[in-house]
Design an enzyme around this catalytic site. Structure first.
Site, mmCIF file in Angstrom:
data_model
loop_
_atom_site.group_PDB
_atom_site.id
_atom_site.type_symbol
_atom_site.label_atom_id
_atom_site.label_comp_id
_atom_site.label_asym_id
_atom_site.label_seq_id
_atom_site.Cartn_x
_atom_site.Cartn_y
_atom_site.Cartn_z
ATOM 1 N N ASP A 140 0.858 -1.182 0.000
ATOM 2 C CA ASP A 140 0.000 0.000 0.000
ATOM 3 C C ASP A 140 0.911 1.255 0.000
ATOM 4 O O ASP A 140 2.124 1.145 0.258
ATOM 5 C CB ASP A 140 -0.847 -0.113 1.281
ATOM 6 C CG ASP A 140 -1.616 1.131 1.597
ATOM 7 O OD1 ASP A 140 -2.306 1.635 0.717
ATOM 8 O OD2 ASP A 140 -1.530 1.593 2.750
ATOM 9 N N ASP B 160 -0.055 5.195 1.094
ATOM 10 C CA ASP B 160 -0.198 6.116 2.245
ATOM 11 C C ASP B 160 -0.224 5.342 3.567
ATOM 12 O O ASP B 160 -1.010 4.416 3.737
ATOM 13 C CB ASP B 160 -1.485 6.931 2.129
ATOM 14 C CG ASP B 160 -1.436 7.896 0.965
ATOM 15 O OD1 ASP B 160 -1.848 7.514 -0.148
ATOM 16 O OD2 ASP B 160 -0.954 9.020 1.174
ATOM 17 N N ASP C 156 -2.055 -0.370 5.877
ATOM 18 C CA ASP C 156 -2.314 0.278 7.183
ATOM 19 C C ASP C 156 -3.777 0.623 7.439
ATOM 20 O O ASP C 156 -4.144 0.972 8.554
ATOM 21 C CB ASP C 156 -1.523 1.591 7.280
ATOM 22 C CG ASP C 156 -2.120 2.668 6.390
ATOM 23 O OD1 ASP C 156 -2.349 2.377 5.199
ATOM 24 O OD2 ASP C 156 -2.396 3.770 6.883
#
Ligand SMILES: O=P(O)(O)OC[C@H]1O[C@H](O[C@H]2O[C@H](CO)[C@@H](O)[C@H](O)[C@H]2O)[C@H](O)[C@@H](O)[C@@H]1O
Length: 259
Positions: free
Chosen positions: A31, A33, A210
């Site tokens: 991922d 960000d 996240d």
């Protein structure tokens, strides 16, 4: 799948509670960000470390191309932060891809439906301090990270109303943001598709993420015996946890250094 895990203690990664893995037998999904870059106050304010482009390039080499950034951002935006990235990119939560250099996009990409949705988001944000509307090819985001609690609640109420009004989109909570996207996309669907073909097929999936929008992919990977790593705090279906993007990049660096 054998000889993937190496539980050698690495004193440079005090926060790591996950093992290392051999990139030669892994399919690596990361991922953006909150995973490769720290969360910032505004979407455009994230900063890419000087070392990250080189690290990703090494990773693509050692994994024979089985490296994909899987993001909620568009492919174009990911490339604006990482122009030299030669691996694959899944953008807009699966609404766009750039696989082996070939681009594809969801049927709603750039459509009138997306335009009308963004107009509503944008008009609402303009009148609310700390609220930001972000346009995407296949949807839109209402960010409330810099808004007061009262305004944040207004955003949530309005987003629910917009979801009813704009039937082509589904609302997904993200980090201090609410994302509208087509209902038939998702990071786990994109990962599943990629895992069916070269260079990913037959490898062990490894996924770092996240956010809540990463959870279905983390669970998908875990259920297939892969290495699922949640970055940061919060509930997760992942097996392992990394403390921060720094922790993730240390792990990836260790992968590139494996003999
Ligand atoms: O799937 P990702 O690559 O993790 O992208 C998820 C969303 O990230 C961005 O928003 C988040 O990060 C911003 C910058 O740190 C932060 O200000 C915001 O509060 C977060 O929600 C991005 O703006 C979205 O388009 C992505 O979908």
């Amino acid at each position: 799948m054998t000889d993937v895990f190496d539980t050698t203690d690495d004193s440079d990664t005090p926060g790591s509670t996950f093992p290392s893995a051999d990139p030669g037998v892994c399919a690596i999904f990361v991922d953006f960000d909150g995973t490769l870059v720290e969360i910032a106050d505004r979407p455009e304010a994230v900063s890419v470390s000087d070392a990250l482009p080189g690290l990703l390039s090494d990773l693509v080499d050692v994994a024979n191309g089985a490296v994909c950034i899987v993001s909620g951002r568009s492919v174009e935006v990911i490339l604006s932060f990482l122009p030299s990235f030669a691996g694959d990119i899944v953008g807009c939560h699966g609404g766009e891809t750039r696989i082996c250099g070939v681009a594809s996009e969801h049927r709603l990409s750039g459509s009138e439906e997306v335009k009308l949705l963004f107009e509503d988001c944008s008009a609402f944000a303009e009148e609310r301090p700390g609220v930001q509307a972000e346009a995407k090819p296949t949807g839109a985001v209402l960010h409330y990270r810099r808004a007061s609690e009262a305004v944040a609640q207004e955003v949530k109420d309005y987003a629910a109303e917009l979801e009813r009004r704009h039937g082509a989109f589904e609302l997904h909570p993200a980090k201090m943001a609410l994302e509208f996207r087509p209902p038939d996309v998702g990071k786990e669907k994109a990962v599943e598709r990629l895992m069916r073909a070269a260079p990913y097929a037959g490898r062990m999936p490894v996924y770092f993420g996240d956010d809540t929008t990463d959870e279905p992919a983390l669970s998908w990977v875990r259920a297939r015996g892969g290495l699922s790593v949640k970055v940061g705090t919060g509930e997760t279906g992942a097996e392992f946890r990394a403390e921060s993007p720094q922790d993730v990049t240390r792990f990836l660096k260790r992968m590139t250094q494996k003999e």
